[in-house]
Design a protein around this motif. Structure first.
Motif, PDB file in Angstrom:
ATOM      1  N   MET A  70       0.828  -1.209   0.000  1.00  0.00           N
ATOM      2  CA  MET A  70       0.000   0.000   0.000  1.00  0.00           C
ATOM      3  C   MET A  70       0.869   1.268   0.000  1.00  0.00           C
ATOM      4  O   MET A  70       1.827   1.385   0.746  1.00  0.00           O
ATOM      5  N   ARG A  71       0.519   2.220  -0.882  1.00  0.00           N
ATOM      6  CA  ARG A  71       1.220   3.504  -0.885  1.00  0.00           C
ATOM      7  C   ARG A  71       0.581   4.420   0.164  1.00  0.00           C
ATOM      8  O   ARG A  71      -0.637   4.567   0.198  1.00  0.00           O
ATOM      9  N   ILE A  72       1.407   5.001   1.000  1.00  0.00           N
ATOM     10  CA  ILE A  72       0.903   5.862   2.061  1.00  0.00           C
ATOM     11  C   ILE A  72       1.350   7.294   1.811  1.00  0.00           C
ATOM     12  O   ILE A  72       2.515   7.549   1.512  1.00  0.00           O
ATOM     13  N   GLY A  73       0.417   8.209   1.898  1.00  0.00           N
ATOM     14  CA  GLY A  73       0.759   9.630   1.869  1.00  0.00           C
ATOM     15  C   GLY A  73       0.647  10.155   3.293  1.00  0.00           C
ATOM     16  O   GLY A  73      -0.340   9.898   3.977  1.00  0.00           O
ATOM     17  N   TYR A  74       1.655  10.879   3.749  1.00  0.00           N
ATOM     18  CA  TYR A  74       1.681  11.314   5.157  1.00  0.00           C
ATOM     19  C   TYR A  74       1.841  12.815   5.230  1.00  0.00           C
ATOM     20  O   TYR A  74       2.676  13.405   4.552  1.00  0.00           O
ATOM     21  N   MET A  75       1.017  13.410   6.051  1.00  0.00           N
ATOM     22  CA  MET A  75       1.134  14.845   6.298  1.00  0.00           C
ATOM     23  C   MET A  75       1.461  15.019   7.772  1.00  0.00           C
ATOM     24  O   MET A  75       0.612  14.815   8.630  1.00  0.00           O
ATOM     25  N   PRO A  76       2.709  15.352   8.089  1.00  0.00           N
ATOM     26  CA  PRO A  76       3.093  15.459   9.498  1.00  0.00           C
ATOM     27  C   PRO A  76       2.448  16.661  10.172  1.00  0.00           C
ATOM     28  O   PRO A  76       1.931  17.561   9.511  1.00  0.00           O
ATOM     29  N   GLN A  77       2.498  16.644  11.499  1.00  0.00           N
ATOM     30  CA  GLN A  77       1.829  17.703  12.241  1.00  0.00           C
ATOM     31  C   GLN A  77       2.486  19.065  12.018  1.00  0.00           C
ATOM     32  O   GLN A  77       1.803  20.073  11.922  1.00  0.00           O
ATOM     33  N   ARG A  78       3.807  19.048  11.950  1.00  0.00           N
ATOM     34  CA  ARG A  78       4.519  20.319  11.810  1.00  0.00           C
ATOM     35  C   ARG A  78       5.653  20.126  10.831  1.00  0.00           C
ATOM     36  O   ARG A  78       6.219  19.053  10.730  1.00  0.00           O
ATOM     37  N   LEU A  79       5.975  21.186  10.131  1.00  0.00           N
ATOM     38  CA  LEU A  79       7.144  21.124   9.283  1.00  0.00           C
ATOM     39  C   LEU A  79       7.826  22.480   9.365  1.00  0.00           C
ATOM     40  O   LEU A  79       7.277  23.476   8.930  1.00  0.00           O
ATOM     41  N   ARG A  80       8.963  22.491  10.025  1.00  0.00           N
ATOM     42  CA  ARG A  80       9.697  23.747  10.109  1.00  0.00           C
ATOM     43  C   ARG A  80      11.013  23.548   9.401  1.00  0.00           C
ATOM     44  O   ARG A  80      11.804  22.692   9.772  1.00  0.00           O
ATOM     45  N   VAL A  81      11.214  24.316   8.354  1.00  0.00           N
ATOM     46  CA  VAL A  81      12.469  24.180   7.625  1.00  0.00           C
ATOM     47  C   VAL A  81      13.365  25.350   7.998  1.00  0.00           C
ATOM     48  O   VAL A  81      12.955  26.512   7.939  1.00  0.00           O
ATOM     49  N   ASP A  82      14.551  25.032   8.423  1.00  0.00           N
ATOM     50  CA  ASP A  82      15.515  26.040   8.826  1.00  0.00           C
ATOM     51  C   ASP A  82      15.743  27.033   7.683  1.00  0.00           C
ATOM     52  O   ASP A  82      15.924  26.631   6.542  1.00  0.00           O
ATOM     53  N   PRO A  83      15.725  28.336   7.984  1.00  0.00           N
ATOM     54  CA  PRO A  83      15.922  29.326   6.913  1.00  0.00           C
ATOM     55  C   PRO A  83      17.277  29.205   6.206  1.00  0.00           C
ATOM     56  O   PRO A  83      17.457  29.751   5.128  1.00  0.00           O
ATOM     57  N   VAL A  84      18.206  28.469   6.779  1.00  0.00           N
ATOM     58  CA  VAL A  84      19.521  28.327   6.143  1.00  0.00           C
ATOM     59  C   VAL A  84      19.449  27.409   4.917  1.00  0.00           C
ATOM     60  O   VAL A  84      20.352  27.392   4.094  1.00  0.00           O
ATOM     61  N   LEU A  85      18.336  26.679   4.784  1.00  0.00           N
ATOM     62  CA  LEU A  85      18.170  25.812   3.607  1.00  0.00           C
ATOM     63  C   LEU A  85      17.329  26.535   2.567  1.00  0.00           C
ATOM     64  O   LEU A  85      16.140  26.748   2.764  1.00  0.00           O
ATOM     65  N   PRO A  86      17.955  26.946   1.449  1.00  0.00           N
ATOM     66  CA  PRO A  86      17.162  27.629   0.419  1.00  0.00           C
ATOM     67  C   PRO A  86      16.375  26.605  -0.389  1.00  0.00           C
ATOM     68  O   PRO A  86      16.957  25.813  -1.123  1.00  0.00           O
ATOM     69  N   ILE A  87      15.068  26.622  -0.251  1.00  0.00           N
ATOM     70  CA  ILE A  87      14.277  25.623  -0.972  1.00  0.00           C
ATOM     71  C   ILE A  87      12.913  26.213  -1.315  1.00  0.00           C
ATOM     72  O   ILE A  87      12.282  26.863  -0.489  1.00  0.00           O
ATOM     73  N   THR A  88      12.499  26.022  -2.557  1.00  0.00           N
ATOM     74  CA  THR A  88      11.197  26.520  -2.965  1.00  0.00           C
ATOM     75  C   THR A  88      10.136  25.450  -2.710  1.00  0.00           C
ATOM     76  O   THR A  88      10.442  24.284  -2.499  1.00  0.00           O
ATOM     77  N   VAL A  89       8.880  25.890  -2.764  1.00  0.00           N
ATOM     78  CA  VAL A  89       7.767  24.969  -2.578  1.00  0.00           C
ATOM     79  C   VAL A  89       7.828  23.857  -3.627  1.00  0.00           C
ATOM     80  O   VAL A  89       7.654  22.673  -3.330  1.00  0.00           O
TER      81      VAL A  89
END
Lengths: 255, 261
Positions: A70-89
């Protein structure tokens, strides 16, 4: 329900942390096309149950059945990405795995995050973040969608919209959805079954039957709408971002 | 240019090109202290490598790997914060290396060279280590790029999506160990972390994607090595610290430039 549709089954599940029992003899089933909502107070073991279901944690006792492959899609409760990582949506979404790029535009449109696709992940609002995480889960074309507090940090109107979106996703894709929520009132319209959890399963069934159940009323009080209010040490603005609570204002608003 | 100078520049550039992208991950994952711990264990690795006859670089690699594994095991069961644990390991490993050297009366070790680097003494063999290790490390990093980035953003999400987190993390630690072994001659074990962190931190202001930051970090590292070595020749200053200072100067300048995006 037909067992061919059974995606997930949890039997006699017990989890202990340092001798403290977090989950005890929990039973739960979930079928394709079904939305099951876990509700319960803070510290009731909702997230622990989700982690066991996802295979992130081993239970001390009990069985977890996941439909093989079974393929599972997971949406975690929180996602905080450190501003030092440059990443677009966009880049964040494409991290979902190989071969998801072809589904990107379709999923982005369905969830409504096209306008932030090229924004830095750290610059989008709380509500947009929830949708982006939902999009990431959907990119994997999941048969089971696991959403841990999907409306966290979203204002009340946005919450209703997001729950509506989740129902439509179920209708369109026919996946099973396991969702964690604090608040039964808003989630009632978009859930088939509710499992009320406080270390053990207090009661479960249709949202209407659960609100009438004495165990539910003991946990959440017996007000007509049965909104569970948890202690908040902050408020949210219209974008769902956290703002500081004025010192003199206590209790009250929950959003 | 003299032979030893060419070797010094080539070795320095080789290390910088690998340390840049790897350092970006060290910065993103807040593993600076972990890098410090591995590099401080380098001296112990050198001594053990020379004692057993497998060579200094191989010794460093093996000790760093052993410490990585030990840390992973301890982090799972200990209640100490991981920076406390790293602090204990870091200084214990360094002290152990120094004490073992004192016991080895027959073994002559250029202590200062290992602590602060001796880039002008880079031999042909050292150069092959750096270049071979560098190509290997970059190839592995490219192959692991997406899963490693996914873990960096959200470990549990990556795990649910099928990324073998344990394996990827272990290989990542190995890569850091490899860079430590490579960079020891260049800047010395006490200063290696700076080659990982300063170029990556400098690159952040000018990057809008992870790949851009990794490539820029490599470029800035190369500039720092070239500038540091040139300065060291010009003013007769120690080479390793001069390279680190050149990197720090570039970082300082980058903070003055207004942000582009």
């Amino acid at each position: 329900m037909d067992d061919a549709l059974l995606l997930l089954s949890v039997h006699d599940l017990t989890v202990r942390f340092d001798g403290r029992t977090v989950l005890e003899c929990v039973e739960m089933d979930l079928h394709a096309g079904e939305i099951v909502t876990l509700i319960g107070p803070n510290g009731a073991g909702k997230t622990t149950l989700v982690r066991v279901v996802l295979g992130l944690m081993q239970p001390d006792r009990g069985k977890v059945y996941r439909r093989p492959g079974m393929r599972i899609g997971y949406m975690p409760q929180r996602l905080r990405v450190d501003p030092v990582l440059p990443i677009t949506v966009r880049r964040f979404l494409l991290l979902a795995g190989r071969g998801v790029a072809g589904r990107l535009s379709e999923v982005v449109e369905e969830v409504g995050v096209g306008h932030v696709l090229d924004a830095p992940l750290q610059h989008i609002s709380g509500g947009e973040m929830q949708r982006v995480m939902l999009a990431r889960a959907l990119l994997r074309a999941p048969e089971l969608l696991v959403l841990d507090e999907p409306v966290q940090g979203v204002d009340v109107n946005g919450q209703e919209e997001l729950y509506g979106l989740i129902s439509r996703i179920r209708d369109r894709h026919g996946c099973g959805i396991l969702m964690v929520s604090h608040d039964l009132h808003l989630v009632m319209a978009s859930t088939d079954r509710v499992v009320c959890l406080n270390h053990h399963v207090c009661c479960s069934g249709s949202p209407e039957s659960v609100t009438q159940h004495p165990a539910y009323r003991d946990l959440f009080g017996s007000s007509r709408f049965a909104i569970y209010t948890h202690h908040h040490d902050h408020l949210h603005d219209l974008h769902g971002d956290v703002v500081r609570r004025p010192a003199e204002k206590r209790g009250g608003r929950d959003g | 240019m003299d032979d030893f100078l060419i070797r010094a520049f080539l070795a320095g550039i080789g290390v910088a090109v690998v340390a840049g992208p790897l350092g970006a991950f060290v910065v993103w994952r807040r593993m600076a202290y972990f890098g410090d711990t591995l590099s401080h264990s380098g001296l112990l690795g050198v001594v053990l490598g020379l004692m057993t006859g497998i060579g200094a670089s191989a010794g460093v690699l093996i000790v760093a790997l052993a410490i990585s594994l030990l840390l992973v095991l301890l982090q799972r069961r200990q209640r100490l914060a991981s920076d406390t644990l790293l602090g204990i390991f870091s200084h214990t490993a360094l002290s152990l290396g120094l004490v073992v050297i004192a016991f080895m009366e027959t073994l002559r070790v250029d202590l200062l060279g290992y602590l602060f680097g001796d880039i002008l003494a880079v031999t042909r063999t050292d150069l092959w280590w750096v270049l071979g290790g560098g190509v290997l490390a970059l190839a592995v990093l490219v192959a692991l790029w997406r899963p490693l980035l996914a873990i960096t953003v959200h470990e549990e999400l990556a795990r649910v999506e099928g990324v073998p987190v344990g394996v990827v993390d272990l290989v990542f630690m190995l890569l850091i160990a490899l860079v430590v072994a490579m960079a020891m001659k260049i800047v010395g074990i006490l200063l290696i972390t700076s080659l990982l962190i300063i170029p990556a931190a400098t690159a952040r202001r000018f990057s809008s994607s992870p790949e851009q930051m990794a490539l820029l970090a490599a470029l800035i590292g190369v500039l720092a090595v070239a500038g540091g070595l040139a300065g060291s020749l010009q003013w007769d200053t120690p080479a390793g610290p001069s390279v680190v200072l050149a990197a720090a100067v570039l970082f300082g300048i980058s903070q003055l430039v207004p942000r582009s995006g």
